[in-house]
Design a protein around this motif. Sequence first.
Motif, PDB file in Angstrom:
ATOM      1  N   ASN A 329     -15.728 -22.753  16.191  1.00 22.46           N
ATOM      2  CA  ASN A 329     -15.472 -23.520  14.968  1.00 22.46           C
ATOM      3  C   ASN A 329     -13.982 -23.492  14.653  1.00 22.46           C
ATOM      4  OD1 ASN A 329     -15.366 -24.698  12.451  1.00 22.46           O
ATOM      5  ND2 ASN A 329     -17.089 -23.518  11.606  1.00 22.46           N
ATOM      6  N   ILE A 330     -13.396 -24.673  14.647  1.00 23.60           N
ATOM      7  CA  ILE A 330     -11.952 -24.785  14.416  1.00 23.60           C
ATOM      8  C   ILE A 330     -11.547 -24.236  13.060  1.00 23.60           C
ATOM      9  CG2 ILE A 330     -10.904 -26.826  13.341  1.00 23.60           C
ATOM     10  CD1 ILE A 330     -10.258 -27.883  15.952  1.00 23.60           C
ATOM     11  N   LEU A 331     -12.478 -24.213  12.117  1.00 22.82           N
ATOM     12  CA  LEU A 331     -12.160 -23.824  10.741  1.00 22.82           C
ATOM     13  C   LEU A 331     -12.263 -22.328  10.502  1.00 22.82           C
ATOM     14  CD1 LEU A 331     -14.018 -26.715   8.839  1.00 22.82           C
ATOM     15  CD2 LEU A 331     -11.619 -26.616   9.538  1.00 22.82           C
ATOM     16  N   ASP A 332     -12.734 -21.570  11.488  1.00 24.20           N
ATOM     17  CA  ASP A 332     -12.881 -20.120  11.307  1.00 24.20           C
ATOM     18  C   ASP A 332     -11.517 -19.465  11.095  1.00 24.20           C
ATOM     19  OD1 ASP A 332     -15.579 -20.177  11.510  1.00 24.20           O
ATOM     20  OD2 ASP A 332     -15.673 -19.531  13.607  1.00 24.20           O
ATOM     21  N   THR A 333     -11.460 -18.536  10.150  1.00 24.61           N
ATOM     22  CA  THR A 333     -10.195 -17.861   9.835  1.00 24.61           C
ATOM     23  C   THR A 333     -10.368 -16.343   9.861  1.00 24.61           C
ATOM     24  OG1 THR A 333     -10.636 -17.933   7.457  1.00 24.61           O
ATOM     25  CG2 THR A 333      -9.394 -19.789   8.407  1.00 24.61           C
ATOM     26  N   ALA A 334      -9.236 -15.655   9.838  1.00 28.06           N
ATOM     27  CA  ALA A 334      -9.225 -14.194   9.813  1.00 28.06           C
ATOM     28  C   ALA A 334      -8.020 -13.735   9.007  1.00 28.06           C
ATOM     29  CB  ALA A 334      -9.155 -13.637  11.237  1.00 28.06           C
ATOM     30  N   GLU A 335      -8.024 -12.458   8.644  1.00 22.72           N
ATOM     31  CA  GLU A 335      -6.908 -11.897   7.876  1.00 22.72           C
ATOM     32  C   GLU A 335      -5.955 -11.175   8.826  1.00 22.72           C
ATOM     33  OE1 GLU A 335      -7.275  -9.478   3.975  1.00 22.72           O
ATOM     34  OE2 GLU A 335      -6.808  -8.003   5.539  1.00 22.72           O
ATOM     35  N   LEU A 336      -4.697 -11.547   8.761  1.00 20.57           N
ATOM     36  CA  LEU A 336      -3.654 -10.913   9.569  1.00 20.57           C
ATOM     37  C   LEU A 336      -2.824  -9.996   8.682  1.00 20.57           C
ATOM     38  CD1 LEU A 336      -1.694 -10.633  12.047  1.00 20.57           C
ATOM     39  CD2 LEU A 336      -0.519 -12.668  11.150  1.00 20.57           C
ATOM     40  N   LYS A 337      -2.661  -8.748   9.132  1.00 21.46           N
ATOM     41  CA  LYS A 337      -1.827  -7.794   8.402  1.00 21.46           C
ATOM     42  C   LYS A 337      -0.781  -7.231   9.365  1.00 21.46           C
ATOM     43  CE  LYS A 337      -1.855  -3.238   6.171  1.00 21.46           C
ATOM     44  NZ  LYS A 337      -2.700  -2.049   5.850  1.00 21.46           N
ATOM     45  N   ILE A 338       0.484  -7.315   8.978  1.00 17.92           N
ATOM     46  CA  ILE A 338       1.551  -6.729   9.786  1.00 17.92           C
ATOM     47  C   ILE A 338       2.356  -5.777   8.914  1.00 17.92           C
ATOM     48  CG2 ILE A 338       3.596  -7.148  11.208  1.00 17.92           C
ATOM     49  CD1 ILE A 338       2.542  -9.797  11.981  1.00 17.92           C
ATOM     50  N   VAL A 339       2.607  -4.591   9.445  1.00 18.11           N
ATOM     51  CA  VAL A 339       3.403  -3.583   8.740  1.00 18.11           C
ATOM     52  C   VAL A 339       4.746  -3.443   9.457  1.00 18.11           C
ATOM     53  CG1 VAL A 339       3.542  -1.183   7.984  1.00 18.11           C
ATOM     54  CG2 VAL A 339       1.326  -2.364   7.991  1.00 18.11           C
ATOM     55  N   TYR A 340       5.834  -3.611   8.708  1.00 14.41           N
ATOM     56  CA  TYR A 340       7.190  -3.500   9.247  1.00 14.41           C
ATOM     57  C   TYR A 340       7.911  -2.328   8.588  1.00 14.41           C
ATOM     58  CZ  TYR A 340       6.267  -8.589   9.809  1.00 14.41           C
ATOM     59  OH  TYR A 340       5.724  -9.817  10.066  1.00 14.41           O
ATOM     60  N   LEU A 341       8.919  -1.835   9.268  1.00 14.63           N
ATOM     61  CA  LEU A 341       9.808  -0.864   8.619  1.00 14.63           C
ATOM     62  C   LEU A 341      10.641  -1.567   7.554  1.00 14.63           C
ATOM     63  CD1 LEU A 341      11.109   1.313  11.604  1.00 14.63           C
ATOM     64  CD2 LEU A 341       9.639   2.054   9.723  1.00 14.63           C
ATOM     65  N   GLU A 342      11.166  -2.738   7.923  1.00 10.41           N
ATOM     66  CA  GLU A 342      11.952  -3.533   6.988  1.00 10.41           C
ATOM     67  C   GLU A 342      11.465  -4.979   7.013  1.00 10.41           C
ATOM     68  OE1 GLU A 342      16.074  -3.153   7.827  1.00 10.41           O
ATOM     69  OE2 GLU A 342      16.110  -0.980   7.543  1.00 10.41           O
ATOM     70  N   ALA A 365      -4.309 -24.636   7.760  1.00 10.99           N
ATOM     71  CA  ALA A 365      -2.953 -24.126   7.578  1.00 10.99           C
ATOM     72  C   ALA A 365      -3.013 -22.665   7.130  1.00 10.99           C
ATOM     73  CB  ALA A 365      -2.206 -24.967   6.558  1.00 10.99           C
ATOM     74  N   PRO A 366      -2.101 -21.833   7.591  1.00 13.70           N
ATOM     75  CA  PRO A 366      -2.095 -20.428   7.156  1.00 13.70           C
ATOM     76  C   PRO A 366      -1.573 -20.318   5.730  1.00 13.70           C
ATOM     77  CG  PRO A 366      -0.178 -20.868   8.491  1.00 13.70           C
ATOM     78  CD  PRO A 366      -0.999 -22.131   8.516  1.00 13.70           C
ATOM     79  N   ASN A 367      -1.905 -19.230   5.075  1.00 18.50           N
ATOM     80  CA  ASN A 367      -1.329 -18.997   3.759  1.00 18.50           C
ATOM     81  C   ASN A 367      -1.060 -17.515   3.570  1.00 18.50           C
ATOM     82  OD1 ASN A 367      -4.439 -19.117   3.449  1.00 18.50           O
ATOM     83  ND2 ASN A 367      -3.782 -17.914   1.673  1.00 18.50           N
ATOM     84  N   LEU A 368       0.004 -17.230   2.867  1.00 22.44           N
ATOM     85  CA  LEU A 368       0.386 -15.847   2.587  1.00 22.44           C
ATOM     86  C   LEU A 368      -0.471 -15.329   1.444  1.00 22.44           C
ATOM     87  CD1 LEU A 368       2.306 -13.428   3.015  1.00 22.44           C
ATOM     88  CD2 LEU A 368       3.881 -14.529   1.398  1.00 22.44           C
ATOM     89  N   ILE A 369      -1.239 -14.276   1.719  1.00 20.62           N
ATOM     90  CA  ILE A 369      -2.127 -13.727   0.686  1.00 20.62           C
ATOM     91  C   ILE A 369      -1.327 -12.860  -0.276  1.00 20.62           C
ATOM     92  CG2 ILE A 369      -4.138 -12.267   0.271  1.00 20.62           C
ATOM     93  CD1 ILE A 369      -5.101 -13.035   3.094  1.00 20.62           C
ATOM     94  N   CYS A 370      -0.579 -11.897   0.292  1.00 25.37           N
ATOM     95  CA  CYS A 370       0.233 -11.024  -0.546  1.00 25.37           C
ATOM     96  C   CYS A 370       1.176 -10.207   0.328  1.00 25.37           C
ATOM     97  CB  CYS A 370      -0.636 -10.087  -1.391  1.00 25.37           C
ATOM     98  SG  CYS A 370      -1.579  -8.878  -0.406  1.00 25.37           S
ATOM     99  N   THR A 371       2.111  -9.545  -0.331  1.00 24.65           N
ATOM    100  CA  THR A 371       2.993  -8.603   0.361  1.00 24.65           C
ATOM    101  C   THR A 371       2.994  -7.290  -0.415  1.00 24.65           C
ATOM    102  OG1 THR A 371       4.959  -9.326  -0.857  1.00 24.65           O
ATOM    103  CG2 THR A 371       4.487 -10.439   1.237  1.00 24.65           C
ATOM    104  N   GLU A 372       3.330  -6.215   0.267  1.00 27.54           N
ATOM    105  CA  GLU A 372       3.405  -4.903  -0.378  1.00 27.54           C
ATOM    106  C   GLU A 372       4.689  -4.220   0.046  1.00 27.54           C
ATOM    107  OE1 GLU A 372      -0.034  -2.747   0.819  1.00 27.54           O
ATOM    108  OE2 GLU A 372      -1.444  -4.040  -0.255  1.00 27.54           O
ATOM    109  N   LYS A 373       5.256  -3.473  -0.851  1.00 24.25           N
ATOM    110  CA  LYS A 373       6.458  -2.727  -0.537  1.00 24.25           C
ATOM    111  C   LYS A 373       6.087  -1.325  -0.070  1.00 24.25           C
ATOM    112  CE  LYS A 373       9.472  -5.285  -3.678  1.00 24.25           C
ATOM    113  NZ  LYS A 373      10.390  -5.218  -4.844  1.00 24.25           N
ATOM    114  N   GLY A 374       7.040  -0.590   0.285  1.00 22.35           N
ATOM    115  CA  GLY A 374       6.930   0.762   0.830  1.00 22.35           C
ATOM    116  C   GLY A 374       7.790   0.697   2.048  1.00 22.35           C
TER     117      GLY A 374
END
Length: 492
Positions: A329-342, A365-374
């Motif tokens: 299904n072309i419409l199937d989506t998933a959540e991507l999480k990437i953790v960076y130092l900076e 189209a992708p969309n940014l859910i949120c960002t977190e600091k640390g």
Amino acid sequence: MNEVKSQYDDIFIKEAKLNFQVFNKLELEAKDLSLLHLISSAISIGHFKSVCFYNASFFSTKFSKVSFINCNLKSTDICSIWANNCKFQNVNFSGATISDSTFINCIFNDSIFESVSLTRCQFVNCIFDKFSVEDSTFVLNTFTCCKIKYSHFTESFYYQIFDNCTFYKVIMEPLLLGFNFGFSSKTFAQLTKGVDLITINSDFIKKGLYINAAILRINQIQNYYDEAMIACVASLGQMIQHDILIKADEVEFLKNLTKYFQERKQITPISILRIWQLINTILSNNSYNISSTKAMPYITEYANMLYFNFINFQQELQKRLEQLPKTSNILDTAELKIVYLERPTFPLLDLLTEFSSIADLDCPAPNLICTEKGSFHEYHNIAIMIIPYLQTFLALLGVTVPIIVYKKQKKDHENEEQVKKAEQKTTEIELTLATRGIKQSPILLPNTNITTDTNTIILDVTKILERKPEIYNMDYCGYNSLNIESITIRFH
């Protein structure tokens, strides 16, 4: 010379020709063995003291735990030998030719290397104390974990690679810093104390020594070698354009540097691709001149090395892409999480949007859910079908951080009712990114088993990168193995 008798007196004589021999615990003292030929043989545990090997030949011979004390090896021909745990104390190698040989755990103390030709040798864990190399030609040698003390390098000391070596009270002509590679920041600072590197670089440019100017730059930056290495290869085109003769040793050194950086993952596959593009442009240029005609066979060999590295990259990447979860299904989506130092300086969302537009017209189209600091965390909702593009993008930039995929799977039961009642469970799959070297735009070969899909994805991603040259900065805007800590994809 007063000769000392030994059990091998009848064998080791002047002008003797010894082939396919094995000697254990060989001890010789005060003998004249001029013009000796020792070929395809082995000496295990030996001691030579005050032995004259003038004009002798050592070919394809193995020396293990052999000491040479006060020996004369003037004008010897040493080729393809292997020496391990050997000691050379006060040995005179003057006028010798030494090539394609390996020395491991060897000590050279107070030895003379005047008027010596030493080429394509490897020295591993060796110690050089009072290394005299006047009027010698040292070319294309590799020194790994060696200690070099009280030595002075001048004149024809070209295209060496020093890997994790230490220098103590060593003097090197400043110009040679553009002909050799591998000095730590501390060593480089010591060797360049009081030296005007800007003037040296300008002199290189004025003399048409573009490759050497680029090598000097590589030694200066000490990290992120991609752009500096590309500049080295681009200098080949400059030299051809100005009809400056290109030497085989220069091209071979660039090959050696490329392999060195690849083995240590200090240069990214996308840079290997760009280097191949540069060389391919040179090879496809029909306006040959004297300098390019002579250099073409060596440049072609360099291009071939990169070409097959690219094929290897394609093959390994294809294996990883085949392991990725599929969706119908072309419409199937998933959540991507990437953790960076900076936080990256180029937004990932822009790249994800490009991947979606190329993957399919109906791709969500992708969309940014949120960002977190640390450190810096970012969460995106992405279409499953663009995951191969993401993995290819990261692989091209040499990111070795594994992607962790959490996929919900239903247990397989015999009837539909049980399937509906079954609990969904989460399984973890680790996908390690391929990081081998690549070449320019993807190429299909008839017998490499590279699918059209793999080639298409690589081509699409490289085209996106070409449209975004700002990513090609020293650290790829934060998309590198040092900055990316983890990558997680969680299916809905």
